[in-house]
Design a protein around this motif. Structure first.
Motif, mmCIF file in Angstrom:
data_model
loop_
_atom_site.group_PDB
_atom_site.id
_atom_site.type_symbol
_atom_site.label_atom_id
_atom_site.label_comp_id
_atom_site.label_asym_id
_atom_site.label_seq_id
_atom_site.Cartn_x
_atom_site.Cartn_y
_atom_site.Cartn_z
ATOM 1 N N UNK A 178 0.816 -1.231 0.000
ATOM 2 C CA UNK A 178 0.000 0.000 0.000
ATOM 3 C C UNK A 178 0.845 1.275 0.000
ATOM 4 N N UNK A 179 1.985 1.230 0.674
ATOM 5 C CA UNK A 179 2.891 2.383 0.724
ATOM 6 C C UNK A 179 3.478 2.659 -0.658
ATOM 7 N N UNK A 180 3.988 1.616 -1.300
ATOM 8 C CA UNK A 180 4.549 1.801 -2.636
ATOM 9 C C UNK A 180 3.462 2.222 -3.624
ATOM 10 N N UNK A 181 2.256 1.702 -3.431
ATOM 11 C CA UNK A 181 1.130 2.100 -4.290
ATOM 12 C C UNK A 181 0.806 3.580 -4.098
ATOM 13 N N UNK A 182 0.843 4.038 -2.839
ATOM 14 C CA UNK A 182 0.561 5.447 -2.564
ATOM 15 C C UNK A 182 1.614 6.349 -3.206
ATOM 16 N N UNK A 183 2.893 6.026 -3.009
ATOM 17 C CA UNK A 183 3.952 6.832 -3.620
ATOM 18 C C UNK A 183 3.817 6.830 -5.136
ATOM 19 N N UNK A 184 3.531 5.656 -5.701
ATOM 20 C CA UNK A 184 3.480 5.515 -7.150
ATOM 21 C C UNK A 184 2.176 5.971 -7.775
ATOM 22 N N UNK A 185 1.215 6.350 -6.931
ATOM 23 C CA UNK A 185 -0.106 6.737 -7.448
ATOM 24 C C UNK A 185 -0.079 8.072 -8.174
ATOM 25 N N UNK A 186 1.002 8.831 -7.995
ATOM 26 C CA UNK A 186 1.110 10.145 -8.618
ATOM 27 C C UNK A 186 2.444 10.209 -9.354
ATOM 28 N N UNK A 187 2.411 10.454 -10.656
ATOM 29 C CA UNK A 187 3.673 10.487 -11.419
ATOM 30 C C UNK A 187 4.617 11.602 -10.986
ATOM 31 N N UNK A 188 4.126 12.499 -10.144
ATOM 32 C CA UNK A 188 5.005 13.545 -9.622
ATOM 33 C C UNK A 188 6.003 13.003 -8.596
ATOM 34 N N UNK A 189 5.755 11.794 -8.062
ATOM 35 C CA UNK A 189 6.693 11.215 -7.094
ATOM 36 C C UNK A 189 7.881 10.652 -7.861
ATOM 37 N N UNK A 190 9.044 11.281 -7.669
ATOM 38 C CA UNK A 190 10.220 10.881 -8.453
ATOM 39 C C UNK A 190 11.238 10.107 -7.633
ATOM 40 N N UNK A 191 11.284 10.333 -6.324
ATOM 41 C CA UNK A 191 12.314 9.707 -5.490
ATOM 42 C C UNK A 191 11.736 9.245 -4.168
ATOM 43 N N UNK A 192 12.264 8.112 -3.684
ATOM 44 C CA UNK A 192 12.014 7.672 -2.318
ATOM 45 C C UNK A 192 13.388 7.358 -1.729
ATOM 46 N N UNK A 193 13.843 8.212 -0.819
ATOM 47 C CA UNK A 193 15.199 8.130 -0.271
ATOM 48 C C UNK A 193 15.200 7.419 1.072
ATOM 49 N N UNK A 194 16.152 6.495 1.256
ATOM 50 C CA UNK A 194 16.189 5.675 2.465
ATOM 51 C C UNK A 194 17.612 5.431 2.946
ATOM 52 N N UNK A 195 17.710 4.919 4.170
ATOM 53 C CA UNK A 195 18.966 4.436 4.737
ATOM 54 C C UNK A 195 18.761 3.015 5.226
ATOM 55 N N UNK A 196 19.247 2.741 6.418
ATOM 56 C CA UNK A 196 18.952 1.525 7.187
ATOM 57 C C UNK A 196 19.698 0.275 6.745
ATOM 58 N N UNK A 197 19.690 -0.044 5.453
ATOM 59 C CA UNK A 197 20.255 -1.331 5.046
ATOM 60 C C UNK A 197 21.780 -1.299 4.980
#
Length: 242
Positions: A178-197
């Motif tokens: 659902x999170x990836x679907x929400x981010x991807x639901x709008x073509x204006x979302x260009x980046x998802x930046x993360x750390x952790x791994x």
């Protein structure tokens, strides 16, 4: 607060610093991106010096885990070094920052766990994705908050910033799609930046506009410089030891 000289609302202070710089001298947003400064204080000093040598950096993003044990002293050690940066810097909450009393300290020290701002038309969505710290109880990340921020018709583009990526086991598994679907639901979302791994990832996971980038931990001498121009992102890997 427990210490009278403790910095407060550091993210809000830096958001104000960033806003005061606008408009900058170009229409590219240049971001230095790294994470996991926990315990690596000499490396932090090297990366700050290197970042200060890069021209036209708009902001420096720390992908979380400022502390290792959620201790105030760890936040202070990191803050002291980051304050040597010549550009505004912002931190997103990491899972280690939520240890012990870390959640309370983080909110007093940096500000809200979920916050956003718009700079040069790019709306940055900083948010908590540390699902395991909440027992994977379906509340984190706050998808309703994310949806509300993305309902913004004024932003040209969205850039998500959070600690745990949705393809990691510390992300609430029921919310990953659902999170990836929400981010991807709008073509204006260009980046998802993360750390952790702890290691570098740069890929499109779904057939949408979202490019997922995970930075190296600061213990590894390579960090990223992201340059965003008209919604297109170029990446440069830099070494702070050189």
């Amino acid at each position: 607060s427990s210490m009278p000289d403790m910095p407060e609302q550091v993210n809000l202070v830096n958001m104000a610093r960033l806003a005061a710089r606008e408009p900058f001298d170009d229409d590219t947003v240049t971001i230095v991106f790294t994470g996991e400064p926990q315990r690596f204080y000499e490396e932090q000093e090297a990366i700050v010096a290197k970042a200060n040598s890069i021209p036209n950096v708009d902001l420096f993003i720390l992908a979380g885990d400022i502390a290792d044990f959620g201790l105030l002293q760890e936040f202070l050690w990191t803050h002291e070094r980051m304050e040597r940066l010549t550009m505004p810097w912002l931190a997103v909450v990491g899972n280690h920052d939520l240890q012990a009393n870390g959640a309370l300290i983080f909110q007093e020290f940096f500000g809200p766990l979920d916050f956003c701002f718009t700079y040069k038309g790019y709306k940055f969505l900083f948010h908590d994705t540390n699902g395991r710290e909440y027992g994977h109880n379906g509340t984190v990340p706050r998808l309703d908050w994310l949806a509300a921020q993305m309902a913004d018709t004024m932003a040209d583009h969205f850039i998500g910033v959070s600690h745990v990526p949705p393809f990691n086991g510390d992300f609430d598994p029921a919310l990953a799609q659902p999170y990836m679907d929400q981010l991807g639901s709008d073509p204006r979302t260009i980046l998802s930046l993360h750390g952790h791994t702890g290691s570098y990832v740069d890929e499109h996971l779904n057939s949408d506009s979202v490019r997922y980038i995970v930075c190296n931990a600061m213990a590894w001498p390579e960090f990223l410089v992201l340059r965003v121009h008209n919604g297109a992102v170029s990446t440069q890997v830099m070494n702070y030891m050189e």
